[in-house]
Enzyme design. Sequence first.
Site, short mmCIF file in Angstrom:
data_model
loop_
_atom_site.label_atom_id
_atom_site.label_comp_id
_atom_site.label_asym_id
_atom_site.label_seq_id
_atom_site.Cartn_x
_atom_site.Cartn_y
_atom_site.Cartn_z
N LYS A 1 67.61 52.12 -3.71
CA LYS A 1 68.70 51.12 -3.67
C LYS A 1 69.54 51.23 -4.95
O LYS A 1 70.76 51.27 -4.91
CB LYS A 1 68.11 49.72 -3.60
CG LYS A 1 69.10 48.60 -3.95
CD LYS A 1 68.52 47.23 -3.82
CE LYS A 1 67.84 46.75 -5.08
NZ LYS A 1 68.73 46.23 -6.12
N ASN A 2 68.86 51.33 -6.10
CA ASN A 2 69.56 51.28 -7.39
C ASN A 2 70.25 52.59 -7.76
O ASN A 2 70.86 52.68 -8.82
CB ASN A 2 68.61 50.81 -8.50
CG ASN A 2 68.21 49.36 -8.27
OD1 ASN A 2 68.82 48.67 -7.44
ND2 ASN A 2 67.20 48.92 -8.97
N ARG B 1 75.64 41.64 -7.76
CA ARG B 1 76.12 41.99 -9.10
C ARG B 1 76.48 43.46 -9.18
O ARG B 1 77.40 43.87 -9.90
CB ARG B 1 75.01 41.65 -10.10
CG ARG B 1 75.21 42.20 -11.46
CD ARG B 1 73.96 42.06 -12.29
NE ARG B 1 74.02 42.90 -13.45
CZ ARG B 1 74.73 42.62 -14.53
NH1 ARG B 1 75.42 41.52 -14.56
NH2 ARG B 1 74.76 43.44 -15.54
N CYS C 1 72.21 35.11 -12.02
CA CYS C 1 71.40 35.14 -10.80
C CYS C 1 70.04 34.56 -11.18
O CYS C 1 69.82 34.14 -12.31
CB CYS C 1 71.28 36.56 -10.27
SG CYS C 1 70.21 37.57 -11.26
N ARG D 1 72.71 37.96 -16.81
CA ARG D 1 73.26 39.21 -16.27
C ARG D 1 74.71 39.42 -16.76
O ARG D 1 75.60 39.72 -15.98
CB ARG D 1 73.22 39.22 -14.74
CG ARG D 1 71.88 38.91 -14.11
CD ARG D 1 70.81 39.95 -14.28
NE ARG D 1 71.07 41.25 -13.73
CZ ARG D 1 70.73 41.63 -12.51
NH1 ARG D 1 70.17 40.77 -11.71
NH2 ARG D 1 70.97 42.85 -12.09
N ASP E 1 61.21 46.00 -12.71
CA ASP E 1 61.21 45.84 -11.25
C ASP E 1 59.82 46.00 -10.65
O ASP E 1 59.63 45.79 -9.47
CB ASP E 1 62.16 46.85 -10.59
CG ASP E 1 63.60 46.55 -10.94
OD1 ASP E 1 64.46 47.42 -10.73
OD2 ASP E 1 63.85 45.45 -11.47
N VAL F 1 63.10 42.66 -20.53
CA VAL F 1 64.40 43.09 -20.00
C VAL F 1 65.24 41.91 -19.52
O VAL F 1 66.43 41.82 -19.81
CB VAL F 1 64.21 44.13 -18.88
CG1 VAL F 1 65.55 44.54 -18.29
CG2 VAL F 1 63.47 45.35 -19.43
N ARG G 1 67.34 42.49 0.90
CA ARG G 1 68.38 43.12 0.08
C ARG G 1 67.95 44.52 -0.35
O ARG G 1 68.78 45.40 -0.55
CB ARG G 1 68.65 42.30 -1.18
CG ARG G 1 69.32 40.98 -0.93
CD ARG G 1 69.75 40.33 -2.21
NE ARG G 1 70.54 41.28 -3.03
CZ ARG G 1 71.01 40.93 -4.23
NH1 ARG G 1 70.78 39.74 -4.74
NH2 ARG G 1 71.73 41.80 -4.93
C1 EPZ Z 1 69.72 47.40 -12.93
O1 EPZ Z 1 70.33 46.16 -13.20
C2 EPZ Z 1 68.99 47.23 -11.60
N1 EPZ Z 1 69.93 46.87 -10.55
C3 EPZ Z 1 67.92 46.14 -11.72
O2 EPZ Z 1 67.20 46.11 -10.49
C4 EPZ Z 1 66.95 46.53 -12.83
O3 EPZ Z 1 66.01 45.50 -13.00
C5 EPZ Z 1 67.73 46.75 -14.13
O4 EPZ Z 1 68.75 47.75 -13.93
C6 EPZ Z 1 66.83 47.22 -15.26
O5 EPZ Z 1 66.18 48.40 -14.88
C7 EPZ Z 1 70.70 47.85 -10.00
O6 EPZ Z 1 70.66 49.00 -10.40
C8 EPZ Z 1 71.61 47.41 -8.89
P1 EPZ Z 1 70.72 46.25 -17.19
P2 EPZ Z 1 71.39 46.05 -14.42
O7 EPZ Z 1 72.19 46.39 -17.39
O8 EPZ Z 1 72.22 47.26 -14.48
C9 EPZ Z 1 71.32 42.48 -20.06
C10 EPZ Z 1 66.19 45.14 -8.61
O9 EPZ Z 1 65.26 44.34 -8.43
N2 EPZ Z 1 72.71 42.96 -20.19
O10 EPZ Z 1 69.82 47.35 -17.65
O11 EPZ Z 1 72.07 44.73 -14.29
C11 EPZ Z 1 71.01 41.99 -18.67
O12 EPZ Z 1 71.39 40.63 -18.51
C12 EPZ Z 1 67.22 44.90 -9.69
O13 EPZ Z 1 66.36 46.20 -7.94
C13 EPZ Z 1 73.56 42.30 -21.05
O14 EPZ Z 1 73.18 41.32 -21.69
O15 EPZ Z 1 70.39 46.00 -15.65
C14 EPZ Z 1 69.53 42.19 -18.58
O16 EPZ Z 1 68.90 41.08 -19.21
C15 EPZ Z 1 66.94 43.64 -10.48
N3 EPZ Z 1 74.84 42.74 -21.17
C16 EPZ Z 1 69.29 43.45 -19.41
O17 EPZ Z 1 70.45 43.59 -20.26
C17 EPZ Z 1 75.32 43.81 -20.45
O18 EPZ Z 1 76.50 44.18 -20.62
C18 EPZ Z 1 69.14 44.71 -18.57
O19 EPZ Z 1 70.28 44.84 -17.80
C19 EPZ Z 1 74.43 44.47 -19.57
C20 EPZ Z 1 73.13 44.03 -19.45
#
Ligand code: EPZ
Length: 429
Positions: A22-23, A93, A117, A122, A306, A328, A398
């Site tokens: 998915k990701n 998102r 969320c 996020r 995850d 995370v 999802r």
């Molecule tokens: C991706 O989310 C995945 N989603 C998530 O999977 C996964 O948990 C996550 O990466 C970490 O591996 C998809 O790929 C669609 P991040 P993403 O940017 O890109 C903070 C699932 O269950 N952050 O690495 O949103 C953020 O809030 C989902 O399949 C900022 O603060 O993850 C989070 O706390 C859930 N500012 C942390 O960093 C930013 O500009 C990690 O976010 C970006 C992120």
Amino acid sequence: MEVIRVEGGHPVTGTVTVEGAKNSALKLMAATILAPGVTTLTNVPNIADVHVMGKVLKELGAIVEVVDEHTLSIDTSTVDSWETPYSLVTRMRASTAVLGPLLARFGKAIVAMPGGCNIGARSIDMHILGLEALGVEFDVDHGDIYATAPNGLHGATVNLEFASVGATENLVMASVHAKGVTIIDNAAREPEIQDLANMLNEMGADIRGAGTPVIEIHGVGELHPVTHAVTGDRIEAGTFAAIGALVGQPVTIKGFEPDHLGLVLRKFEQMGITVRRGQRCVTVSRDQPLRAVDIQTLPFPGFPTDMQAQTMCLLAVAEGTSIVTENVFENRFMFASELQRMGSDIAIQGHHAVVRGVRSLSGAEVRSPDLRGGAALVMAGLIADGTTTVLDIYHIDRGYERFVEKLRSLGAHVTRVEVPDIEVLDDEL
Ligand code: EPZ
């Protein structure tokens, strides 16, 4: 409304093949904007989030054709808009993944600011900071982000404060045509990032170092459409591996790279689980009680957030006490609160969870807090005494294709049941 009903105590064993990730699929779909023409994606999971991303692309003017259940043909030569509607971004998102491609192709984008969320704020501050370094200017007005690159995008060095998956992907996609070289330092290293870079390079991009902490993107001219297979879903695979580990009889998972679950499988072995690694498959079994271990989630190759809920389910019935640290996301322990209803003994202290193993769980009515927590609650029901009813299963749909059918093919007594809302209300009263 639909719920998932699980009858605990039945053997679960056999072989299951996972879908494409998915990701990865969601970002590959967004990346087709960069290559005007018809890109064909194979091994695409048939899940709700993919359908939403298809709607986003159609809103932008693309023609998205479902060739078969797992193959999409996406023609982006007709993309003539650069604005994504709030209604779609708020549902998913990952829609923000079109920000980079739209900027690279049109030099502008309007994307609804993603709300928070269940698992956290996020925010996308790192996306914005990085894109500003490439020459993008931002305005936020009435909940929409207005991004423009009046002088085009130029290469720059971006140091990410945190190895954000989404920020890394948006920066890679935004910089494919940027004048000069872009360097992303402290880049995310997830396998899905490598899959995206591989497809973009097949399209004619020049991206080096994906999968390492430093990614270098050399700006090139127009990209051309390709056919690309989505990499196997390591988290779906990890979920079924955890299920096999929980119930104990052998479960074989096919269709993914075991190296993409390196630390997870090593932690499982520390817990007393037998793991046999094969060519794009793994067999998991257990002939001894689960042992407590400490887990802390980190960006890849660290322990994936995850897989936190699914692993906590194992630790909840292990011998001993485990500490689970979620580094995370700021609010990803709701699964633990629901598991308490089934008799687990978990104390949450900030971003730590102290998990004291109990001998057994009891079936109850529980609510999916998010995609992975929902899957983990179904998993808990497999070994709980009696029946477990899992609500809000739209979260599970999802990201898991035919989750119930796959569990039933392994012998689990699991069904999707339509129940009148009032029945749920009675229980809640
Ligand atoms: C991706 O989310 C995945 N989603 C998530 O999977 C996964 O948990 C996550 O990466 C970490 O591996 C998809 O790929 C669609 P991040 P993403 O940017 O890109 C903070 C699932 O269950 N952050 O690495 O949103 C953020 O809030 C989902 O399949 C900022 O603060 O993850 C989070 O706390 C859930 N500012 C942390 O960093 C930013 O500009 C990690 O976010 C970006 C992120």
